[in-house]
Scaffold this active site. Structure first.
Site, PDB file in Angstrom:
ATOM      1  N   HIS A  23       0.821  -1.207   0.000  1.00 37.54           N
ATOM      2  CA  HIS A  23       0.000   0.000   0.000  1.00 37.54           C
ATOM      3  C   HIS A  23       0.857   1.262   0.000  1.00 37.54           C
ATOM      4  O   HIS A  23       0.478   2.291  -0.540  1.00 37.54           O
ATOM      5  CB  HIS A  23      -0.914   0.006   1.225  1.00 37.54           C
ATOM      6  CG  HIS A  23      -1.997  -1.028   1.172  1.00 37.54           C
ATOM      7  ND1 HIS A  23      -3.330  -0.729   1.382  1.00 37.54           N
ATOM      8  CD2 HIS A  23      -1.957  -2.360   0.930  1.00 37.54           C
ATOM      9  CE1 HIS A  23      -4.052  -1.830   1.274  1.00 37.54           C
ATOM     10  NE2 HIS A  23      -3.240  -2.831   1.008  1.00 37.54           N
ATOM     11  N   ASP A 126      -5.099   6.134   2.518  1.00 32.68           N
ATOM     12  CA  ASP A 126      -5.511   4.765   2.214  1.00 32.68           C
ATOM     13  C   ASP A 126      -6.884   4.517   2.819  1.00 32.68           C
ATOM     14  O   ASP A 126      -7.192   4.981   3.917  1.00 32.68           O
ATOM     15  CB  ASP A 126      -4.494   3.784   2.796  1.00 32.68           C
ATOM     16  CG  ASP A 126      -4.676   2.367   2.292  1.00 32.68           C
ATOM     17  OD1 ASP A 126      -5.679   1.725   2.684  1.00 32.68           O
ATOM     18  OD2 ASP A 126      -3.844   1.903   1.497  1.00 32.68           O
ATOM     19  N   GLN A 350      11.458  -6.518  -8.566  1.00 30.14           N
ATOM     20  CA  GLN A 350      10.409  -7.071  -9.427  1.00 30.14           C
ATOM     21  C   GLN A 350      10.208  -6.284 -10.722  1.00 30.14           C
ATOM     22  O   GLN A 350      10.113  -6.873 -11.794  1.00 30.14           O
ATOM     23  CB  GLN A 350       9.087  -7.147  -8.657  1.00 30.14           C
ATOM     24  CG  GLN A 350       7.930  -7.692  -9.489  1.00 30.14           C
ATOM     25  CD  GLN A 350       6.775  -8.156  -8.640  1.00 30.14           C
ATOM     26  OE1 GLN A 350       6.920  -9.097  -7.860  1.00 30.14           O
ATOM     27  NE2 GLN A 350       5.616  -7.525  -8.777  1.00 30.14           N
ATOM     28  N   HIS A 365       0.460 -13.780  -7.583  1.00 32.48           N
ATOM     29  CA  HIS A 365      -0.640 -13.931  -6.622  1.00 32.48           C
ATOM     30  C   HIS A 365      -1.787 -12.977  -6.940  1.00 32.48           C
ATOM     31  O   HIS A 365      -2.811 -13.003  -6.264  1.00 32.48           O
ATOM     32  CB  HIS A 365      -0.137 -13.674  -5.208  1.00 32.48           C
ATOM     33  CG  HIS A 365       0.301 -12.259  -4.964  1.00 32.48           C
ATOM     34  ND1 HIS A 365       1.241 -11.630  -5.733  1.00 32.48           N
ATOM     35  CD2 HIS A 365      -0.096 -11.348  -4.043  1.00 32.48           C
ATOM     36  CE1 HIS A 365       1.416 -10.391  -5.297  1.00 32.48           C
ATOM     37  NE2 HIS A 365       0.617 -10.188  -4.284  1.00 32.48           N
ATOM     38  N   TRP A 368      -2.773  -6.243  -6.707  1.00 37.05           N
ATOM     39  CA  TRP A 368      -2.914  -5.265  -7.787  1.00 37.05           C
ATOM     40  C   TRP A 368      -1.597  -4.622  -8.179  1.00 37.05           C
ATOM     41  O   TRP A 368      -1.348  -4.376  -9.366  1.00 37.05           O
ATOM     42  CB  TRP A 368      -3.951  -4.190  -7.452  1.00 37.05           C
ATOM     43  CG  TRP A 368      -4.150  -3.266  -8.626  1.00 37.05           C
ATOM     44  CD1 TRP A 368      -3.924  -1.931  -8.672  1.00 37.05           C
ATOM     45  CD2 TRP A 368      -4.571  -3.640  -9.955  1.00 37.05           C
ATOM     46  NE1 TRP A 368      -4.183  -1.435  -9.935  1.00 37.05           N
ATOM     47  CE2 TRP A 368      -4.585  -2.468 -10.741  1.00 37.05           C
ATOM     48  CE3 TRP A 368      -4.940  -4.854 -10.551  1.00 37.05           C
ATOM     49  CZ2 TRP A 368      -4.955  -2.466 -12.087  1.00 37.05           C
ATOM     50  CZ3 TRP A 368      -5.314  -4.854 -11.891  1.00 37.05           C
ATOM     51  CH2 TRP A 368      -5.310  -3.672 -12.642  1.00 37.05           C
ATOM     52  N   ASN A 369      -0.695  -4.351  -7.219  1.00 35.48           N
ATOM     53  CA  ASN A 369       0.600  -3.777  -7.596  1.00 35.48           C
ATOM     54  C   ASN A 369       1.330  -4.683  -8.576  1.00 35.48           C
ATOM     55  O   ASN A 369       1.842  -4.230  -9.606  1.00 35.48           O
ATOM     56  CB  ASN A 369       1.474  -3.568  -6.358  1.00 35.48           C
ATOM     57  CG  ASN A 369       1.016  -2.413  -5.509  1.00 35.48           C
ATOM     58  OD1 ASN A 369       0.235  -1.573  -5.957  1.00 35.48           O
ATOM     59  ND2 ASN A 369       1.473  -2.364  -4.276  1.00 35.48           N
ATOM     60  N   SER A 370       1.389  -5.966  -8.264  1.00 33.76           N
ATOM     61  CA  SER A 370       2.077  -6.910  -9.144  1.00 33.76           C
ATOM     62  C   SER A 370       1.358  -7.027 -10.486  1.00 33.76           C
ATOM     63  O   SER A 370       1.993  -7.084 -11.543  1.00 33.76           O
ATOM     64  CB  SER A 370       2.160  -8.289  -8.481  1.00 33.76           C
ATOM     65  OG  SER A 370       3.045  -8.266  -7.391  1.00 33.76           O
ATOM     66  N   GLU A 373       2.013  -3.970 -12.603  1.00 34.04           N
ATOM     67  CA  GLU A 373       3.409  -3.984 -13.051  1.00 34.04           C
ATOM     68  C   GLU A 373       3.594  -4.976 -14.199  1.00 34.04           C
ATOM     69  O   GLU A 373       4.327  -4.711 -15.152  1.00 34.04           O
ATOM     70  CB  GLU A 373       4.331  -4.331 -11.882  1.00 34.04           C
ATOM     71  CG  GLU A 373       4.492  -3.179 -10.900  1.00 34.04           C
ATOM     72  CD  GLU A 373       5.163  -3.559  -9.591  1.00 34.04           C
ATOM     73  OE1 GLU A 373       5.225  -2.685  -8.700  1.00 34.04           O
ATOM     74  OE2 GLU A 373       5.615  -4.726  -9.462  1.00 34.04           O
ATOM     75  N   GLN A 390      -7.822 -10.516  -4.799  1.00 33.81           N
ATOM     76  CA  GLN A 390      -6.964 -11.124  -5.819  1.00 33.81           C
ATOM     77  C   GLN A 390      -7.728 -12.013  -6.795  1.00 33.81           C
ATOM     78  O   GLN A 390      -7.353 -12.119  -7.971  1.00 33.81           O
ATOM     79  CB  GLN A 390      -5.831 -11.899  -5.138  1.00 33.81           C
ATOM     80  CG  GLN A 390      -4.869 -10.970  -4.383  1.00 33.81           C
ATOM     81  CD  GLN A 390      -3.972 -11.691  -3.405  1.00 33.81           C
ATOM     82  OE1 GLN A 390      -3.869 -12.923  -3.407  1.00 33.81           O
ATOM     83  NE2 GLN A 390      -3.318 -10.927  -2.541  1.00 33.81           N
TER      84      GLN A 390
END
Length: 486
Positions: A23, A126, A350, A365, A368-370, A373, A390
């Protein structure tokens, strides 16, 4: 690019991230986006988290951006937490999560005291930091929530909360139709956001939802061209402004190249290994900072990677917590795969890895960040959701964008539960890798679509791109509020 609103007052944004890496990182990027366009930013954190943000601070100082880190003392001991436990990933067990959330809420008075003399134009916090709504109202400034979800997941979550969809669902395997969603959407209870719970969480969740209803708008780390229908539907249903200002990791067209140029020794070793591989041949496997996969499942995943015969980079959490995994790695596995496999323990670069030409797929997984990206890098994905939203992100990637394939997991990987059974066998891992990485028309279509969305992501930050315009509008609207009241 500088602020061009009315008057001479420079808009001062106060950013309050959730104290959790997944976050905090996009909000750090948001701070830079705002400052690069002429705003002043105060970034609220705590001493332990400030140490983690040392690289961010160095980058801000090098770029001469008006971003200031504000450290507030975190009351760990007062809420029964170990000294220095200032990030959710440091909390040992679900029983202490409520303590952690209450300790976060206790930052209300210190933050209020700090801001009384600093004239903020807006608090962007947040959604989990619900208590900042009280601070904003007392100071008489707008509160905009940062939503770490994409538009697709935000909309589904809002409908589920508004309609209390899960209230009377007892069958964990029953498919629930999400009424009011603009396209067909069915989920089981464990696949819905909010299904992961801990003692006292319902009370906190209600407060978060109440404050979301009272906020002055939402910021989302996505871009219009990726999911127009869902973002517009979310805005219409919420009846509040939604600023899509992402992908936040993609601040300008040179950002990724610049990150690669500042590689550490570990990153340099990783780059050297990737440079030795054929373009598009390597699968990158990483499940983020919070997901905790049980040892037996990690072993099964590793055996699937080995059986696939594909080159891979595998980010793994083993170490002292899972000595049996370390023993298994040392008992022949690392030796058997040393010519085509790189294992990274703990943190991994990453973004740098995903953007390397050797990467041909991303097993994720679906945090959302992954996910965003991976979209920016133009890499097709194998989706392996664990919890939270997820499973919704998986549906966006696989069913809407059509840039990924499911590994097939249906159940929740409960945070802190190490007694679960293996969900995905080595054979399923091997099959999903073959589907994504092998030649053939279906796999090629995945790759083409993934590259197309990467191009659209970069265009969102063109001079007249949707995200670029939304950042300018956010600064202008909040800056005008400041000047009007001043």
């Amino acid at each position: 690019m500088t602020y061009t609103g009315r008057g001479s007052v420079r808009p001062h944004f106060v950013l309050v991230p959730m104290l959790l890496q997944g976050h905090t990182i996009p909000m750090a990027d948001m701070a830079c986006l705002l400052a690069e366009r002429g705003a002043q930013v105060s970034f609220i954190t705590t001493p332990v988290n400030a140490v983690r943000l040392a690289g961010f601070v160095a980058d801000v100082e090098a770029a001469c951006l008006a971003v200031r880190l504000v450290e507030l003392r975190f009351p760990a001991a007062e809420f029964g937490l170990p000294d220095g436990c200032e990030n959710m990933d440091m909390v040992q067990g679900k029983d202490l999560l409520l303590n952690f959330m209450e300790a976060c809420a206790a930052l209300r008075e210190p933050l209020k005291a700090h801001l009384r003399h600093s004239a903020p134009c807006c608090i962007v916090s947040d959604k989990m930091q619900w208590w900042t709504g009280d601070v904003a109202r007392e100071l008489g400034v707008p509160r905009v929530t940062f939503n770490g979800y994409c538009g697709f997941s935000s909309l589904a979550r809002y409908i589920i909360n508004r309609d209390k969809v899960l209230e009377h669902v007892t069958d964990e395997n029953k498919l629930i139709t999400i009424q009011g969603f603009p396209t067909p959407l069915e989920l089981t209870r464990p696949q819905c956001p909010g299904s992961l719970s801990f003692p006292g969480m319902e009370k906190i969740r209600d407060k978060i939802y109440e404050e979301e209803l009272r906020c002055d708008g939402e910021v989302i780390n996505s871009f219009r061209e990726l999911e127009t229908l869902y973002i517009e539907s979310f805005e219409q249903m919420r009846r509040k402004k939604v600023w899509t200002i992402g992908p936040m990791c993609l601040r300008d067209s040179n950002t990724m190249a610049a990150r690669g140029n500042k590689a550490s020794m570990d990153e340099a070793q990783c780059l050297q290994w990737l440079d030795s591989m054929k373009p598009g041949s390597v699968i990158f496997v990483s499940f983020g900072s919070l997901a905790c996969t049980i040892p037996q499942q990690l072993v099964e995943l590793g055996l699937g990677l080995e059986a696939s015969k594909k080159p891979f980079i595998w980010v793994i959490k083993a170490g002292a917590k899972f000595p049996e995994v370390e023993e298994w790695l040392a008992d022949g596995f690392e030796e058997r795969v040393k010519d085509r496999g790189m294992i990274i323990r703990g943190w991994a670069p990453q973004v740098m890895i995903l953007w390397h030409q050797a990467i041909g797929g991303f097993m994720t997984h679906c945090g959302w960040n992954s996910t965003i990206e991976g979209i920016c890098a133009g890499v097709p994905m194998i989706t392996w959701p664990h919890f939270a939203e997820q499973f919704l992100n998986e549906k966006l990637v696989v069913d809407v964008l059509k840039t990924g394939v499911k590994v097939g997991v249906k159940g929740l990987t409960e945070w802190g539960n190490e007694q679960q059974e293996v969900m995905v066998t080595r054979d399923v891992v091997e099959t999903s890798l073959s589907t994504l990485m092998d030649e053939g028309e279906a796999a090629e279509k995945l790759r083409v679509r993934a590259k197309d969305y990467a191009i659209k992501a970069r265009r969102a930050f063109d001079e007249e791109g949707s995200s670029n315009n939304n950042i300018r509008l956010l600064i202008q609207e909040m800056g005008n509020t400041t000047n009007a009241s001043g």
